[in-house]
Design an enzyme around this catalytic site. Structure first.
Site, PDB file in Angstrom:
ATOM      1  N   GLY A  17     -25.651 -44.737  30.483  1.00  0.00           N
ATOM      2  CA  GLY A  17     -24.494 -44.048  30.992  1.00  0.00           C
ATOM      3  C   GLY A  17     -23.400 -43.556  30.217  1.00  0.00           C
ATOM      4  N   SER A  18     -23.760 -42.902  29.384  1.00  0.00           N
ATOM      5  CA  SER A  18     -22.881 -42.191  28.519  1.00  0.00           C
ATOM      6  C   SER A  18     -22.378 -40.960  28.940  1.00  0.00           C
ATOM      7  CB  SER A  18     -23.038 -42.142  27.093  1.00  0.00           C
ATOM      8  OG  SER A  18     -24.178 -41.065  26.836  1.00  0.00           O
ATOM      9  N   ASN A  19     -23.246 -40.237  29.722  1.00  0.00           N
ATOM     10  CA  ASN A  19     -22.817 -38.889  30.212  1.00  0.00           C
ATOM     11  C   ASN A  19     -22.030 -39.143  31.710  1.00  0.00           C
ATOM     12  OD1 ASN A  19     -23.793 -36.223  29.097  1.00  0.00           O
ATOM     13  ND2 ASN A  19     -25.552 -37.545  28.940  1.00  0.00           N
ATOM     14  N   MET A  96     -34.155 -41.682  35.912  1.00  0.00           N
ATOM     15  CA  MET A  96     -35.520 -41.638  35.364  1.00  0.00           C
ATOM     16  C   MET A  96     -36.374 -41.656  36.616  1.00  0.00           C
ATOM     17  SD  MET A  96     -34.779 -41.008  32.309  1.00  0.00           S
ATOM     18  CE  MET A  96     -36.384 -41.052  31.378  1.00  0.00           C
ATOM     19  N   ARG A  97     -36.148 -41.152  37.642  1.00  0.00           N
ATOM     20  CA  ARG A  97     -37.128 -41.084  38.732  1.00  0.00           C
ATOM     21  C   ARG A  97     -37.155 -39.564  39.161  1.00  0.00           C
ATOM     22  NH1 ARG A  97     -39.846 -45.011  38.683  1.00  0.00           N
ATOM     23  NH2 ARG A  97     -40.562 -44.723  41.048  1.00  0.00           N
ATOM     24  N   LEU A  99     -37.551 -37.008  41.718  1.00  0.00           N
ATOM     25  CA  LEU A  99     -37.387 -36.803  43.215  1.00  0.00           C
ATOM     26  C   LEU A  99     -38.176 -35.712  43.886  1.00  0.00           C
ATOM     27  CD1 LEU A  99     -33.307 -36.272  42.258  1.00  0.00           C
ATOM     28  CD2 LEU A  99     -34.734 -38.236  43.337  1.00  0.00           C
ATOM     29  N   HIS A 115     -30.142 -32.133  30.380  1.00  0.00           N
ATOM     30  CA  HIS A 115     -31.366 -32.533  29.483  1.00  0.00           C
ATOM     31  C   HIS A 115     -31.080 -32.243  28.291  1.00  0.00           C
ATOM     32  CE1 HIS A 115     -35.741 -32.491  28.956  1.00  0.00           C
ATOM     33  NE2 HIS A 115     -35.633 -31.326  28.442  1.00  0.00           N
ATOM     34  N   ASP A 151     -37.059 -30.493  35.261  1.00  0.00           N
ATOM     35  CA  ASP A 151     -36.408 -29.683  34.067  1.00  0.00           C
ATOM     36  C   ASP A 151     -36.441 -28.381  34.139  1.00  0.00           C
ATOM     37  OD1 ASP A 151     -35.797 -32.245  33.141  1.00  0.00           O
ATOM     38  OD2 ASP A 151     -37.279 -32.332  31.799  1.00  0.00           O
ATOM     39  N   GLU A 180     -23.542 -33.165  24.822  1.00  0.00           N
ATOM     40  CA  GLU A 180     -23.690 -33.289  26.475  1.00  0.00           C
ATOM     41  C   GLU A 180     -22.518 -33.739  27.062  1.00  0.00           C
ATOM     42  OE1 GLU A 180     -27.128 -35.783  27.405  1.00  0.00           O
ATOM     43  OE2 GLU A 180     -28.242 -35.232  25.471  1.00  0.00           O
TER      44      GLU A 180
HETATM   45  C1  GRF Z   1     -29.452 -38.074  27.911  1.00  0.00           C
HETATM   46  O1  GRF Z   1     -29.566 -37.455  26.781  1.00  0.00           O
HETATM   47  C2  GRF Z   1     -29.587 -37.225  29.129  1.00  0.00           C
HETATM   48  O2  GRF Z   1     -29.530 -35.690  28.623  1.00  0.00           O
HETATM   49  C3  GRF Z   1     -30.857 -37.450  29.449  1.00  0.00           C
HETATM   50  O3  GRF Z   1     -30.878 -38.761  29.500  1.00  0.00           O
HETATM   51  C4  GRF Z   1     -29.854 -39.125  28.458  1.00  0.00           C
HETATM   52  C5  GRF Z   1     -29.036 -40.055  29.366  1.00  0.00           C
HETATM   53  O4  GRF Z   1     -28.154 -40.749  28.410  1.00  0.00           O
HETATM   54  N1  GRF Z   1     -31.287 -36.872  30.693  1.00  0.00           N
HETATM   55  P1  GRF Z   1     -26.850 -41.420  28.956  1.00  0.00           P
HETATM   56  O5  GRF Z   1     -27.380 -42.708  30.048  1.00  0.00           O
HETATM   57  O6  GRF Z   1     -26.068 -40.499  29.625  1.00  0.00           O
HETATM   58  O7  GRF Z   1     -26.083 -42.017  27.882  1.00  0.00           O
END
Ligand code: GRF
Length: 224
Positions: A17-19, A96-97, A99, A115, A151, A180
């Site tokens: 969950g860093s984003n 990671m699912r 849809l 992405h 994607d 990102e």
């Molecule tokens: C990121 O690299 C994002 O681009 C990809 O999955 C990763 C998720 O990283 N879809 P985080 O959980 O946001 O750290």
């Protein structure tokens, strides 16, 4: 003058969950046009859930495993959670699912994904490994609208980094993820401000700075 209501946004995660954290941080500014009203995970012990909770954000888990192969039932449960939180926009952030087209259609123009590659190159997984294997000199990240095809979908923003000769997948990933964290809050801001217009497979960002920028790699040219 009444302030515009902030757009209620859900972030869907499966992992660290860093984003998501970058979006939460951006939305901590009351002037930011979106608020993170829900973090939803399909994995009960996703690291991002604890981060969200520590920031006072509502979290929910819809564990896909409890639905077996029934994707519709899983998505119905996800939709129910989104409805209950009166969500306007959805940001996929390491969710990671895959849809179904029906779910994606319901959120057409209102669901974003990030992405870790410069789409349309390197769709799918292991993007940094594959970029190094192909010997590309420039790599990066993309925020795009979600369409049924994985994607794909109108691109909102991209950020590029140089690929260095000594890079490993991990070192490259470390520089890309910083990008990102910068472009995802930007893209959500534009969406919430109503600045994104979808035109076929293209997205026009109205009022965005149209500034020429260059990145030459490898190079010690200083172009700016
Ligand atoms: C990121 O690299 C994002 O681009 C990809 O999955 C990763 C998720 O990283 N879809 P985080 O959980 O946001 O750290």
């Amino acid at each position: 003058m009444t302030a515009m209501a902030r757009k209620r946004t859900a972030v869907l995660i499966s992992g660290r969950g860093s984003n998501m954290a970058a979006l939460i941080e951006a939305a901590a500014d009351p002037a930011y046009p979106a608020e993170i009203a829900l973090v939803l995970s399909n994995v009960a012990d996703a690291g991002g859930l604890a981060i969200a909770t520590s920031k006072g954000i509502k979290t929910e888990t819809v564990d896909h495993k409890t639905f077996g192969k029934d994707r519709d039932a899983f998505e119905t449960a996800v939709q129910k959670a989104l409805d209950a939180s009166r969500i306007d926009f959805v940001c996929l952030a390491g969710f990671m699912r895959l849809l179904t087209p029906a779910f994606v259609q319901r959120w057409h123009g209102r669901m974003l994904n990030i992405h870790p590659a410069l789409l349309p190159a390197f769709k799918g997984l292991d993007t940094h490994e594959r970029a190094l294997a192909e010997g590309v000199k420039i790599h990066g990240a993309t925020v795009h609208f979600v369409v049924p095809e994985m994607d794909s979908g109108p691109i909102i923003a991209q950020a590029a980094v140089s690929v260095l000769s000594k890079d490993t997948p991990a070192s490259l990933a470390a520089r890309v993820i910083q990008m990102e964290h910068r472009i995802y809050p930007l893209a959500l801001r534009w969406l919430a401000e109503g600045k994104l217009k979808i035109d076929g497979n293209r997205c026009v960002v109205q009022g965005a700075p149209d500034i020429d920028g260059v990145l030459v790699s490898p190079s010690n040219l200083r172009l700016s």
